[in-house]
Design a protein around this motif. Structure first.
Motif, PDB file in Angstrom:
ATOM      1  N   SER A  30      71.495   8.592  51.678  1.00  0.00           N
ATOM      2  CA  SER A  30      72.642   8.667  50.764  1.00  0.00           C
ATOM      3  C   SER A  30      72.297   8.020  49.430  1.00  0.00           C
ATOM      4  CB  SER A  30      73.854   7.955  51.371  1.00  0.00           C
ATOM      5  OG  SER A  30      74.120   8.492  52.633  1.00  0.00           O
ATOM      6  N   THR A  31      71.545   6.924  49.498  1.00  0.00           N
ATOM      7  CA  THR A  31      71.148   6.243  48.261  1.00  0.00           C
ATOM      8  C   THR A  31      70.285   7.181  47.414  1.00  0.00           C
ATOM      9  OG1 THR A  31      71.124   4.204  49.564  1.00  0.00           O
ATOM     10  CG2 THR A  31      70.128   4.091  47.383  1.00  0.00           C
ATOM     11  N   LEU A  32      69.396   7.930  48.067  1.00  0.00           N
ATOM     12  CA  LEU A  32      68.526   8.840  47.322  1.00  0.00           C
ATOM     13  C   LEU A  32      69.312  10.022  46.740  1.00  0.00           C
ATOM     14  CD1 LEU A  32      64.967   9.554  47.666  1.00  0.00           C
ATOM     15  CD2 LEU A  32      66.325  11.595  47.942  1.00  0.00           C
ATOM     16  N   ILE A  33      70.270  10.532  47.518  1.00  0.00           N
ATOM     17  CA  ILE A  33      71.102  11.629  47.003  1.00  0.00           C
ATOM     18  C   ILE A  33      71.854  11.140  45.755  1.00  0.00           C
ATOM     19  CG2 ILE A  33      73.199  12.981  47.483  1.00  0.00           C
ATOM     20  CD1 ILE A  33      72.210  13.403  50.311  1.00  0.00           C
ATOM     21  N   ASN A  34      72.395   9.944  45.855  1.00  0.00           N
ATOM     22  CA  ASN A  34      73.129   9.405  44.710  1.00  0.00           C
ATOM     23  C   ASN A  34      72.200   9.166  43.520  1.00  0.00           C
ATOM     24  OD1 ASN A  34      75.538   9.520  46.115  1.00  0.00           O
ATOM     25  ND2 ASN A  34      75.327   7.438  46.918  1.00  0.00           N
ATOM     26  N   ARG A  35      70.978   8.786  43.783  1.00  0.00           N
ATOM     27  CA  ARG A  35      69.982   8.567  42.726  1.00  0.00           C
ATOM     28  C   ARG A  35      69.674   9.889  42.026  1.00  0.00           C
ATOM     29  NH1 ARG A  35      68.862   4.512  40.031  1.00  0.00           N
ATOM     30  NH2 ARG A  35      69.215   3.347  41.936  1.00  0.00           N
ATOM     31  N   LEU A  36      69.534  10.950  42.834  1.00  0.00           N
ATOM     32  CA  LEU A  36      69.227  12.270  42.257  1.00  0.00           C
ATOM     33  C   LEU A  36      70.399  12.782  41.431  1.00  0.00           C
ATOM     34  CD1 LEU A  36      67.541  14.606  44.887  1.00  0.00           C
ATOM     35  CD2 LEU A  36      66.925  14.392  42.489  1.00  0.00           C
ATOM     36  N   ALA A  87      77.353  10.778  47.764  1.00  0.00           N
ATOM     37  CA  ALA A  87      77.135  10.698  49.212  1.00  0.00           C
ATOM     38  C   ALA A  87      77.584   9.340  49.713  1.00  0.00           C
ATOM     39  CB  ALA A  87      75.668  10.914  49.522  1.00  0.00           C
ATOM     40  N   LYS A  88      78.352   9.381  50.786  1.00  0.00           N
ATOM     41  CA  LYS A  88      78.787   8.116  51.388  1.00  0.00           C
ATOM     42  C   LYS A  88      77.660   7.596  52.257  1.00  0.00           C
ATOM     43  CE  LYS A  88      83.720   8.658  51.292  1.00  0.00           C
ATOM     44  NZ  LYS A  88      83.611   9.737  50.317  1.00  0.00           N
ATOM     45  N   THR A  89      77.418   6.307  52.198  1.00  0.00           N
ATOM     46  CA  THR A  89      76.376   5.766  53.054  1.00  0.00           C
ATOM     47  C   THR A  89      76.900   5.675  54.487  1.00  0.00           C
ATOM     48  OG1 THR A  89      77.043   3.589  52.359  1.00  0.00           O
ATOM     49  CG2 THR A  89      75.128   4.493  51.274  1.00  0.00           C
ATOM     50  N   GLY A  90      76.000   5.825  55.433  1.00  0.00           N
ATOM     51  CA  GLY A  90      76.398   5.818  56.851  1.00  0.00           C
ATOM     52  C   GLY A  90      76.279   7.208  57.440  1.00  0.00           C
ATOM     53  N   ASP A  91      76.010   7.264  58.752  1.00  0.00           N
ATOM     54  CA  ASP A  91      75.762   8.542  59.405  1.00  0.00           C
ATOM     55  C   ASP A  91      76.621   8.698  60.649  1.00  0.00           C
ATOM     56  OD1 ASP A  91      73.509   9.750  58.007  1.00  0.00           O
ATOM     57  OD2 ASP A  91      72.452   7.941  58.607  1.00  0.00           O
TER      58      ASP A  91
END
Ligand code: GDP
Length: 280
Positions: free
Chosen positions: A132-138, A144-148
């Motif tokens: 999620s951190t990478l999606i948000n970075r892109l 994207a919410k963190t957590g699965d």
């Protein structure tokens, strides 16, 4: 949220991933740079048909850079496209350049037919590796919410990164390598597998022993361990004494000790440590 990987969860997650894969051109496969073997999914490679895969060793800021360089070399020798990265601080434009490179053949083929192709990308990985951190970075914001959660259908909408680049808004969740006990234990260390299903004291003792074997100095200093030869419960007691995790009456506060050791390791407080080096 972390997960108990029951067989039913695994099967449902696999079906979901297969469906997602069919819709993308490029997969960014994330693993944890401290555990490049254990944090990769054992089945993803077999499920890739027509997609390009970029393997990202994420959380490289927490791993030993010399060991990460060895992993990169070994993966490249095997023909993989691989880069070290830190989703929490890295540059989105590096990711964009890697995607362009991975998609360039498909884009060129489409251009020959007079079509300007829209490249579709999915980010995939086991829990807690930074998807999620990478999606948000892109994307440049928090989409994207963190957590699965396994087996729960998410929106799977496309987010436009540019007119010719779309990103799947929710990550492709991969199930961890649980057939291998050492890998499963290490996935608990990094918070990728729920640690309430294991004996936390045993897990913490194992982690401390692995850390002491790799980087004794900083680990002894951090956890106030004077005798690095101690094993088992005695090791835990040493940390309790050193860090003052004691209950009224002088008993050891193992619960607090274990939580602090795991939290501080996960946050990189013991310095940059890689728990796996490539074989050969
Ligand atoms: P996901 O479960 O794979 O989507 O992982 P998240 O994106 O929710 O990240 C899990 C945790 O790792 C969060 O606390 C993030 O802040 C942290 N994290 C993600 N990427 C990095 C990184 O590159 N370096 C460090 N130090 N922490 C990271």
């Amino acid at each position: 949220m972390l997960i108990n990987w029951y067989p039913g969860h695994m099967a449902k997650t696999k079906r979901q991933l297969q469906e997602q894969l069919g819709r993308v051109d490029v997969v960014i496969e994330l693993c944890d740079a401290r555990l490049p073997y254990s944090s990769r999914n054992p089945d993803l490679e077999k499920m890739i048909v027509n997609q390009k895969v970029i393997l990202v060793l994420n959380k490289a800021d927490l791993a030993d850079p010399n060991v990460t360089a060895l992993w990169i070399k070994q993966f490249r020798e095997k023909g993989l496209t691989v880069y070290p990265f830190s989703a929490s601080s890295g540059k989105g434009k590096d990711l964009l350049a890697w995607i362009d490179e991975a998609a360039k053949e498909k884009v060129a083929k489409a251009l020959e037919k007079g079509v300007r192709k829209v490249v579709r990308v999915m980010v995939a990985g086991v829990p807690n590796v930074g998807k999620s951190t990478l999606i948000n970075r892109l994307h440049g914001s928090s989409i994207a919410k963190t957590g699965d959660t396994p087996g729960v259908t998410k929106s799977n909408q496309w987010v436009n990164i540019s007119p010719y680049l779309q990103l799947m808004d929710s990550p492709g969740l991969l199930w961890p390598r649980l057939d291998d006990q050492t890998a499963a234990r290490r996935l608990c260390y990094i918070g990728s597998v729920k640690d309430d299903v294991v004996d936390t004291a045993m897990l913490t003792i194992n982690l401390l022993q692995e850390l002491l074997a790799v980087r004794p100095g900083p680990v002894m200093e951090r956890f106030k361990i004077r005798n690095g030869e101690l094993q088992g419960e005695e090791l835990l007691q040493e940390v309790c004494r050193g860090r003052g995790f004691l209950l009224k009456g002088g008993n050891y506060d193992y619960d607090r000790c274990c939580q602090v050791v795991l939290d501080e390791f996960r946050a990189g407080k013991c310095g940059r440590i890689s728990l796996e080096v490539p074989e050969g």
